[in-house]
Design a protein around this motif. Structure first.
Motif, PDB file in Angstrom:
ATOM      1  N   TYR A 126      45.375  41.176  46.697  1.00 31.30           N
ATOM      2  CA  TYR A 126      45.187  39.787  47.108  1.00 31.30           C
ATOM      3  C   TYR A 126      45.534  39.585  48.580  1.00 31.30           C
ATOM      4  CZ  TYR A 126      45.093  38.826  42.036  1.00 31.30           C
ATOM      5  OH  TYR A 126      44.785  38.808  40.698  1.00 31.30           O
ATOM      6  N   TRP A 131      43.637  36.355  49.933  1.00 29.22           N
ATOM      7  CA  TRP A 131      44.041  35.278  49.026  1.00 29.22           C
ATOM      8  C   TRP A 131      45.519  34.924  49.210  1.00 29.22           C
ATOM      9  CZ3 TRP A 131      41.233  38.564  44.991  1.00 29.22           C
ATOM     10  CH2 TRP A 131      39.926  38.092  44.791  1.00 29.22           C
ATOM     11  N   PHE A 250      44.944  29.928  46.844  1.00 33.06           N
ATOM     12  CA  PHE A 250      44.523  30.783  45.737  1.00 33.06           C
ATOM     13  C   PHE A 250      45.398  30.554  44.502  1.00 33.06           C
ATOM     14  CE2 PHE A 250      44.810  34.917  43.476  1.00 33.06           C
ATOM     15  CZ  PHE A 250      43.488  35.028  43.086  1.00 33.06           C
ATOM     16  N   TRP A 327      38.330  31.956  47.706  1.00 28.80           N
ATOM     17  CA  TRP A 327      38.292  32.687  48.986  1.00 28.80           C
ATOM     18  C   TRP A 327      37.597  31.852  50.056  1.00 28.80           C
ATOM     19  CZ3 TRP A 327      34.610  36.621  51.293  1.00 28.80           C
ATOM     20  CH2 TRP A 327      35.259  37.492  52.180  1.00 28.80           C
TER      21      TRP A 327
END
Length: 431
Positions: A126, A131, A250, A327
């Motif tokens: 991530y 993210w 996120f 995203w």
């Protein structure tokens, strides 16, 4: 039956014994001939398993120190069964727990569900995709949003519910929490999760269905109380709202997804009758796209294959329409994700002690992929802290000695790369 206080020493002994076995295997591994890479992987695996045992030990201590089981009034069981046209296969278990103990139990459940190294591999992935921020800690954040200000929590590993030990079923908010937990227990008994992890996108879709249906049941309960007695919930969970606002978009999006899209999806099924709702539980949605756009043709989950890597990937996952939307959301281009057809990302070894990410995304049209390409170049440049305009195929170096690139694989497929070695970027940047 022995009390939790009696059982705890047995469990702790077993846990410590297992840790000792793991340590013995570690010593054996260090004595055995192995190349440095294999030895590093063995040490990493042993360390992660010991850490998981430590957290499970903490959760067992939490169980022993809790307030026992909540005696669930029959009227709430009857209401839940009537509401969904199902009967409990066994008596629902709702534990009492102190607020300060709840967080450790939630953290242990998250790690147990994702398996050894699962949470660490996701955190690294991530961060490389963008993210998460460099200083974000995924497990801490996921645990916090489930525990801060919460009056109850459902453990989808055990199929049991947890309520704070100060809960009083004379209070309507605590009754509503119990309604939601009983719904989760009922669904879990009839429609349990698969033994193996189905993939992150499928797991998020399933959670949206289950948690969304429970949230809808709570909302109907509040509406009924408002009609009958004029009750309106006055207490706002300001602590949770403040926490959520401090988290990356996120994690905010993952948290809101079951409560917003999941609840809306479940409400529409409920209005069509229990037969329709139960059919959705028997054949759960396999992608977050099925929750977000239930009237659109479903894309086949896992249909997209990522390129082969020299070594076995640490993680092979799909972000799904939800992950792509989150995203692009900071750029105000979340609607591009409506064209999602499939995706696949890999976290794999790169260099002596680092990792790389490769993410392939397939959209429905070349025009949508053109828009995605422009956004991906902006996001790659931001991650690399570069102010220079980058073109497709360019390698963008970062101050942290990373190498990023955006590649157009086909008119409708885009590839995002974040690697430690420039040679890795060059190899996968020439499809």
């Amino acid at each position: 039956m022995p009390s939790p206080q009696t059982v705890l020493p047995w469990l702790l002994g077993g846990t410590l014994g297992a840790a000792g076995i793991l340590q013995g295997l570690h010593w054996k591994a260090t004595l055995a001939p192995a190349n440095p890479k294999e030895l590093e992987n063995q040490l990493r695996s042993v360390g992660e398993q010991i850490e998981m045992l430590r957290r499970e030990n903490e959760s067992l201590r939490s169980l022993a120190q809790g307030g026992g089981e909540l005696s669930v009034p029959r009227e709430f069981i009857d209401r839940t069964e009537k509401n969904f046209g199902l009967r409990f296969l066994s008596s629902p278990v709702i534990h009492r727990i102190a607020r300060e103990e709840l967080r450790d139990r939630i953290a242990a459940a998250i790690e147990s569900r994702m398996g050894p190294s699962g949470i660490e591999d996701r955190q690294r992935s991530y961060q490389l995709i963008g993210w998460l921020r460099p200083d974000d800690h995924l497990l801490t954040q996921l645990t916090a949003v489930r525990s801060v200000g919460a009056s109850g929590w459902f453990d989808d590993v055990t199929g049991e519910g947890w309520m704070l030990d100060r809960a009083d079923l004379k209070n309507i908010p605590d009754q509503a929490t119990l309604i939601g937990l009983l719904a989760r227990v009922l669904f879990h008994q009839h429609f349990p999760p698969t033994p193996a992890h189905p993939g992150d996108d499928a797991a998020r879709a399933r959670e949206a269905l289950h948690q969304g249906t429970a949230a809808a049941a709570e909302a109907r309960f509040y509406a009924e109380k408002a009609r009958n007695s004029g009750f309106i919930p006055m207490k706002k969970n300001t602590e949770f709202k403040q926490l959520l606002a401090s988290l990356p978009p996120f994690v905010q999006g993952l948290t809101r997804f079951p409560q917003l899209e999941g609840k809306g999806f479940a409400d529409s099924l409920y209005l069509q009758g229990n037969e329709k709702l139960q059919d959705a539980f028997r054949n759960p949605p396999q992608t977050t796209r099925a929750i977000i756009s239930p009237d659109q043709p479903a894309a086949a989950p896992g249909a997209l294959e990522a390129p082969a890597t020299a070594e076995e990937p640490f993680l092979n996952e799909s972000a799904g329409q939800l992950g792509l939307r989150l995203w692009l959301q900071p750029l105000g281009e979340a609607d591009i994700a409506d064209n999602w057809k499939g995706d696949r990302y890999l976290l794999f070894p790169d260099g002596d002690s680092s990792t790389a990410i490769i993410w392939d995304i397939e959209l429905a049209s070349a025009e949508a992929t053109d828009r995605l390409q422009a956004c991906a170049l902006q996001l790659a440049a931001a991650l690399a802290e570069s102010k220079q305009h980058a073109a497709v195929g360019d390698i963008i170096p970062s101050p942290g000695k990373r190498h990023l690139a955006v590649v157009r694989v086909t008119p409708t497929r885009l590839r995002f790369l974040n690697t430690a070695e420039a040679s890795t970027t060059a190899r996968f940047g020439n499809p």
